[in-house]
Scaffold this motif. Structure first.
Motif, mmCIF file in Angstrom:
data_model
loop_
_atom_site.group_PDB
_atom_site.id
_atom_site.type_symbol
_atom_site.label_atom_id
_atom_site.label_comp_id
_atom_site.label_asym_id
_atom_site.label_seq_id
_atom_site.Cartn_x
_atom_site.Cartn_y
_atom_site.Cartn_z
ATOM 1 N N PHE A 296 32.960 33.739 29.348
ATOM 2 C CA PHE A 296 32.745 34.045 30.798
ATOM 3 C C PHE A 296 34.097 34.057 31.679
ATOM 4 C CE2 PHE A 296 32.046 32.065 34.984
ATOM 5 C CZ PHE A 296 31.186 32.991 35.557
ATOM 6 N N GLN A 297 34.812 33.160 31.283
ATOM 7 C CA GLN A 297 36.140 32.912 32.091
ATOM 8 C C GLN A 297 36.929 34.330 31.893
ATOM 9 O OE1 GLN A 297 37.077 30.337 33.908
ATOM 10 N NE2 GLN A 297 38.685 31.514 34.648
ATOM 11 N N GLU A 298 37.022 34.751 30.567
ATOM 12 C CA GLU A 298 37.774 36.049 30.731
ATOM 13 C C GLU A 298 37.236 37.286 31.308
ATOM 14 O OE1 GLU A 298 40.102 38.627 27.264
ATOM 15 O OE2 GLU A 298 38.773 37.212 26.311
ATOM 16 N N ARG A 299 35.687 37.306 31.400
ATOM 17 C CA ARG A 299 35.045 38.287 32.076
ATOM 18 C C ARG A 299 35.563 38.065 33.764
ATOM 19 N NH1 ARG A 299 30.943 37.137 28.442
ATOM 20 N NH2 ARG A 299 29.585 36.011 30.011
ATOM 21 N N LEU A 300 35.452 36.830 34.007
ATOM 22 C CA LEU A 300 35.902 36.521 35.450
ATOM 23 C C LEU A 300 37.177 37.027 35.832
ATOM 24 C CD1 LEU A 300 34.233 34.966 37.482
ATOM 25 C CD2 LEU A 300 35.549 32.919 36.853
ATOM 26 N N ASP A 301 38.040 36.482 34.937
ATOM 27 C CA ASP A 301 39.414 37.087 35.131
ATOM 28 C C ASP A 301 39.702 38.520 35.189
ATOM 29 O OD1 ASP A 301 40.928 34.428 32.935
ATOM 30 O OD2 ASP A 301 39.963 34.440 35.186
ATOM 31 N N THR A 302 39.003 39.013 34.363
ATOM 32 C CA THR A 302 39.035 40.485 34.195
ATOM 33 C C THR A 302 38.304 41.181 35.361
ATOM 34 O OG1 THR A 302 39.017 40.200 31.790
ATOM 35 C CG2 THR A 302 38.755 42.423 32.638
ATOM 36 N N THR A 303 37.314 40.728 36.107
ATOM 37 C CA THR A 303 36.841 41.332 37.100
ATOM 38 C C THR A 303 37.490 41.120 38.457
ATOM 39 O OG1 THR A 303 34.742 41.095 36.125
ATOM 40 C CG2 THR A 303 34.482 41.921 38.112
ATOM 41 N N PHE A 304 38.049 40.016 38.622
ATOM 42 C CA PHE A 304 38.414 39.460 39.791
ATOM 43 C C PHE A 304 40.173 39.438 39.816
ATOM 44 C CE2 PHE A 304 34.485 39.393 41.949
ATOM 45 C CZ PHE A 304 33.438 39.323 41.018
ATOM 46 N N GLY A 341 43.292 41.414 37.314
ATOM 47 C CA GLY A 341 41.798 41.531 37.369
ATOM 48 C C GLY A 341 41.486 42.865 38.139
ATOM 49 N N HIS A 342 40.258 43.296 37.802
ATOM 50 C CA HIS A 342 40.009 44.677 38.589
ATOM 51 C C HIS A 342 39.988 44.619 40.121
ATOM 52 C CE1 HIS A 342 37.748 48.040 39.474
ATOM 53 N NE2 HIS A 342 36.696 47.301 40.102
ATOM 54 N N ALA A 343 39.482 43.735 40.706
ATOM 55 C CA ALA A 343 39.337 43.753 42.170
ATOM 56 C C ALA A 343 40.600 43.316 42.724
ATOM 57 C CB ALA A 343 38.326 42.651 42.872
ATOM 58 N N GLY A 344 41.225 42.255 41.910
ATOM 59 C CA GLY A 344 42.628 41.736 42.510
ATOM 60 C C GLY A 344 43.604 42.939 42.470
ATOM 61 N N SER A 345 43.738 43.545 41.460
ATOM 62 C CA SER A 345 44.750 44.881 41.291
ATOM 63 C C SER A 345 44.213 45.910 42.123
ATOM 64 C CB SER A 345 44.923 45.278 39.728
ATOM 65 O OG SER A 345 43.431 45.886 39.313
ATOM 66 N N GLY A 439 44.362 42.728 28.677
ATOM 67 C CA GLY A 439 44.732 42.407 29.728
ATOM 68 C C GLY A 439 44.676 43.485 31.087
ATOM 69 N N ARG A 440 44.102 44.475 30.608
ATOM 70 C CA ARG A 440 44.220 45.809 31.735
ATOM 71 C C ARG A 440 43.177 45.740 32.360
ATOM 72 N NH1 ARG A 440 43.705 50.821 28.186
ATOM 73 N NH2 ARG A 440 42.760 49.360 26.746
ATOM 74 N N GLY A 441 42.421 44.710 32.775
ATOM 75 C CA GLY A 441 41.339 44.898 33.666
ATOM 76 C C GLY A 441 40.164 45.373 32.969
ATOM 77 N N PHE A 442 39.014 45.951 33.604
ATOM 78 C CA PHE A 442 38.086 46.569 32.773
ATOM 79 C C PHE A 442 38.369 47.371 31.942
ATOM 80 C CE2 PHE A 442 34.785 44.367 35.058
ATOM 81 C CZ PHE A 442 34.584 44.867 36.299
ATOM 82 N N ASN A 443 39.401 48.245 32.152
ATOM 83 C CA ASN A 443 39.778 49.412 31.423
ATOM 84 C C ASN A 443 39.481 49.295 29.896
ATOM 85 O OD1 ASN A 443 40.397 50.904 33.832
ATOM 86 N ND2 ASN A 443 42.350 49.718 33.822
#
Ligand code: HEM
Length: 471
Positions: A296-304, A341-345, A439-443
């Motif tokens: 969950f934490q990694e999904r959160l970090d990756t999305t935001f 993170g996706h949104a953050g980046s 680490g590349r976000g959602f990609n």
């Protein structure tokens, strides 16, 4: 009506235009949200009225229509002015009938007609040379004339197989009612099939979980036997489990219009005022990897953004102006966590970097989101129907994905946000990831199959734009 494999694979498009296929399940699984609003026809084709706002986790979230469909096509029309005039009148009549039949609301039907570069180059090259707006910001940045509509490119995280399509037009249909979407598609592509050669039909859905219950993405993924579907959180708006239509993360009102932010020079005629730019792409999503490899934490970090601390199972994470990431934040987090993170980046590119007043006097404060996303989940593989099933690697077994639809002021504005998603930030050197890095976000769990940019004219010029003007 169960469709035969022949009908699905390259058969006549018109036979599948109105068919729901697996998407009929949407209406069995959820009831359209209660929406009282009627709407008035705006000069913009891409803005819907009557969008409901709910609160989730204390954050305002827009409730998009349940059903979405995009039909792409090339033209069967001759290039002579008389032929174009006939085609323009036929299309405009059909669109007017839809305007009269349906409110431009989720309860009614949203219809957006967008035109590709092949249309402008083949049918109205001289008029386009005079009237297609220049992108002043991109022209200054690149030191050469850049139009608001450019060819799509493959982005750093795109596989080489990503196809850059060359359709003449795309029509985006949105409604809470599958019937309304089907009627819209038939009215344009069945009754006017003399004008168009349909190249693809793309269908999908969003949401349906704000009133409780498992939500559409989970139910549809389970029904289709998608790997990892049982791991999708109940009520999630999208397969990947996080809400993506919070109000603060979507461009308000006319911000994505060509004229609003001053990026474009609309020329003396102002022909495309109230128009906008559309990017259309299809992405496969590896749902199983997302839930089985990322905790969950990694999904959160990756999305935001990395290091976000919110209660487990949170689906809506506030992304207001105060939460929006600057380029400095993204670079600092990357240095510390080797992750974006996706949104953050994308926020350094998707948020306004200064207060701006629109031509209608509307004030858009610094930090306001610009892109108006209208993306939707799908089980298409990669399309519901394709005129080129072999080329498009069409399969009729369901696959989890997203039809990405976004309205930006210009092609370059979309390009900047999408590059930022790959760590190519607007202000400086790109962030370099180890190959295959998570680490590349959602990609790392997405694969883009198709892309194309389109220009959305204002409602008054939506049918065969510029063709009424002398060459
Ligand atoms: C499977 C694919 C995708 C999913 C699941 C997804 C999901 C999300 C989520 C959860 C958010 C944050 C919440 C919000 O702001 O409402 C977000 C924001 C955003 N996404 Fe995506 N996204 C996807 C693909 C893309 C792509 C391909 C782009 C292209 C540039 C994109 C552009 C954006 C933008 C511009 C924002 C708003 C950033 C801001 O200003 O706050 N997304 N997306």
């Amino acid at each position: 009506m169960r469709l035969t494999r022949r009908q699905l694979v390259g058969g006549a498009a018109v036979s599948v235009l109105g068919a729901g296929g697996i998407y009929k399940l949407v209406d069995e699984l959820t009831a359209p949200p209660k929406r009282a609003a009627t709407g008035s026809l705006r000069p913009e084709q891409h803005l819907l009225d009557g969008i409901r706002v709910v609160r989730d986790n204390g954050t305002e979230v827009l409730v998009p229509p349940l059903h979405h469909e995009v039909v792409t096509a090339t033209l069967r029309v001759g290039e002579r002015p008389a032929e174009l005039r006939g085609a323009r009148e036929e299309l405009e009549d059909a669109l007017r009938r839809l305007d009269e039949s349906f409110d431009p609301t989720p309860g009614g039907l949203g219809v957006t007609v967008a035109w590709g570069i092949p249309y402008f180059e083949r049918y109205v090259p001289a008029q386009a040379e005079r009237h297609l707006p220049l992108d002043l910001r991109a022209t200054a940045a690149r030191g050469e004339p850049v139009r608001v509509l450019e060819d799509a490119i493959r982005f750093p995280s795109d596989p080489d197989t990503t196809r850059l399509d060359a359709n003449d037009l795309a029509v985006v249909l949105r409604s809470d009612s599958l019937e309304h979407v089907a009627e819209g598609a038939k009215a344009l592509f069945d009754e006017l099939d003399g004008l168009f050669r349909v190249t693809s039909i793309r269908k999908g859905f969003v949401g349906g979980g704000f009133e409780g219950g498992p939500g559409l993405p989970k139910q549809m993924a389970l029904a289709a036997g998608i790997q990892g579907a049982e791991l999708i959180p109940d009520g999630a708006q999208l397969f990947l489990g996080f809400t993506s239509t919070q109000k603060a993360g979507l461009g308000p009102s006319r911000i994505a219009n060509l004229e609003t932010l001053g990026y474009a020079d609309l020329g003396p005629s102002g022909y495309f005022v109230h128009g906008t730019h559309l990017h259309l792409s299809h992405l496969f999503e590896d749902v199983a990897a997302w839930y089985q490899v990322f905790d969950f934490q990694e999904r959160l970090d990756t999305t935001f953004r990395p290091g976000l601390d919110v209660p487990r199972e949170t689906q809506t994470v506030a992304q207001g102006m105060s939460e929006a990431q600057t380029e400095e934040h993204v670079r600092r987090d990357f240095a510390r966590h080797r992750r974006i993170g996706h949104a953050g980046s994308v926020q350094p590119a998707s948020r306004l970097d200064r207060d701006t007043i629109g031509p209608d006097g509307t004030r858009y404060p610094k930090g306001t989101a610009v892109p108006q996303r209208a993306d939707f989940n799908t089980l298409d593989n990669p399309f519901f129907w394709s005129a080129e099933p072999i080329r498009d690697k069409f399969l009729d077994e369901p696959a989890a994905g997203l039809h990405f639809v976004v309205f930006n002021p210009t092609s370059d504005d979309f390009r900047r946000t999408r590059l930022a998603m790959d760590g190519v930030l607007p202000g400086g050197p790109r962030l370099v990831f180890e190959t295959g890095s998570r680490g590349r976000g959602f990609n790392s769990i997405l694969a883009t199959t198709h892309r194309q940019n389109f220009l959305v004219p204002p409602r008054t010029h939506r049918s065969f734009p510029l063709s009424e003007l002398p060459a």
